[in-house]
Design a protein around this motif. Sequence first.
Motif, short mmCIF file in Angstrom:
data_model
loop_
_atom_site.label_atom_id
_atom_site.label_comp_id
_atom_site.label_asym_id
_atom_site.label_seq_id
_atom_site.Cartn_x
_atom_site.Cartn_y
_atom_site.Cartn_z
N LEU A 1 0.83 -1.20 0.00
CA LEU A 1 0.00 0.00 0.00
C LEU A 1 0.87 1.26 0.00
O LEU A 1 2.04 1.24 0.39
N LYS A 2 0.25 2.37 -0.38
CA LYS A 2 0.93 3.67 -0.41
C LYS A 2 0.10 4.66 0.41
O LYS A 2 -1.07 4.87 0.12
N VAL A 3 0.75 5.27 1.39
CA VAL A 3 0.04 6.20 2.29
C VAL A 3 0.82 7.50 2.37
O VAL A 3 2.05 7.49 2.54
N ARG B 1 12.34 2.95 7.36
CA ARG B 1 12.31 2.50 5.96
C ARG B 1 10.88 2.43 5.44
O ARG B 1 10.66 2.47 4.23
N VAL B 2 9.92 2.32 6.35
CA VAL B 2 8.51 2.27 5.96
C VAL B 2 7.85 3.61 6.22
O VAL B 2 7.18 4.17 5.35
N ILE C 1 6.44 16.12 -5.50
CA ILE C 1 6.00 14.89 -6.15
C ILE C 1 6.99 13.74 -5.99
O ILE C 1 6.57 12.60 -5.70
N PRO C 2 8.32 13.95 -6.14
CA PRO C 2 9.24 12.82 -6.00
C PRO C 2 9.23 12.16 -4.62
O PRO C 2 9.71 11.03 -4.49
N HIS C 3 8.69 12.84 -3.63
CA HIS C 3 8.71 12.30 -2.27
C HIS C 3 7.44 11.52 -1.93
O HIS C 3 7.34 10.96 -0.83
N LEU C 4 6.49 11.45 -2.86
CA LEU C 4 5.28 10.68 -2.61
C LEU C 4 5.63 9.20 -2.45
O LEU C 4 6.65 8.73 -2.96
N PRO C 5 4.81 8.44 -1.74
CA PRO C 5 5.18 7.06 -1.40
C PRO C 5 5.15 6.11 -2.58
O PRO C 5 4.33 6.23 -3.50
N ALA C 6 6.07 5.15 -2.55
CA ALA C 6 6.01 3.98 -3.41
C ALA C 6 5.32 2.86 -2.63
O ALA C 6 4.95 3.05 -1.46
N ALA C 7 5.17 1.71 -3.25
CA ALA C 7 4.49 0.58 -2.59
C ALA C 7 5.21 0.21 -1.30
O ALA C 7 6.44 0.13 -1.26
N GLY C 8 4.44 0.01 -0.24
CA GLY C 8 5.00 -0.40 1.05
C GLY C 8 5.57 0.75 1.85
O GLY C 8 6.36 0.52 2.77
N ILE D 1 4.86 4.65 3.96
CA ILE D 1 4.03 5.71 4.53
C ILE D 1 4.90 6.96 4.60
O ILE D 1 5.89 6.98 5.32
N VAL D 2 4.55 7.96 3.84
CA VAL D 2 5.31 9.21 3.82
C VAL D 2 4.56 10.26 4.62
O VAL D 2 3.37 10.47 4.42
#
Length: 288
Positions: free
Chosen positions: A58-60, A86-87, A110-117, A119-120
């Motif tokens: 998931l991406k949060v 890391r998460v 935009i580059p700091h938005l989350p990838a899969a797995g 929570i940003v």
Amino acid sequence: MAKHVKAWKHGHAEGLLTNHAVEDASYEKLKRRTYEKKLAKLHIELVKLQQWIVHKGLKVCIVFEGRDTAGKGGTIKAITERVSPRVFRVVALPAPTEREKSQMYIQRYIPHLPAAGEIVIFDRSWYNRAGVERVMGFCADQQVKQFLDAVPKVEKAIIESGVVLLKYWLDVSPEEQTRRLEARIDDGRKVWKLSPMDLKSYSRWYDYSRARDDMFAATDTPWAPWYMARSDDKRRARLNIISHMLSRIPYEELPREKVKLPKRQAPEGYREPDYAYKMVSECRWTNE
């Protein structure tokens, strides 16, 4: 308009602070022992959430905004202190470079938005344009208008890409903000928190109120609503926000195998070498 944060745990609210009258008349500030006990339970849930996020890919994205001294940093610390960096990744961008100033405003976020797995957590975000930049005159009124017009569309695109987006606004009373700023002046542990910008912002309370109201009116959308938490009681606000956050991200507890430590190997002739270790001696500060 922004929705007040309600912290539901097993069907019971933790105690939402909605205005000064309710806060002053009905709520005693949460004692440390009670706070730590409740926070420990929430930390266990955050670990479960972390494992679920990684398991499901998931991406949060969680955005924290609010007035100076409202407790954004302390809330973020309470969320992240027992989970993996890391998460749970915290993003607090510095002032833009000259190159970034020439880009589309939201581009550097935009580059700091989350990838899969992942929570940003944004400790302040693209909403700087609607707040400090507007109030302190760092951008033109037309730039603010363009930003407020564009943000709902950008956030809709973020959500449609599969990101869970939560936006929290922490608010504090004028009296409590004054008390906290004075504490920063007098406390050697907190002086680093007090910047010239804080002092300039302090005198513009109602300019910030108008900017906040305009921001809510333009960007509190059905797909990306704002949630407001009163933070005169910082401990209660942290519990409320974490509980609310957990309620907004569906997760399940993953099964775990029972852990048993294996037998440690035999030394088989190994001996500690005879050389002088550089040991840390007792610090003089501990004796004063």
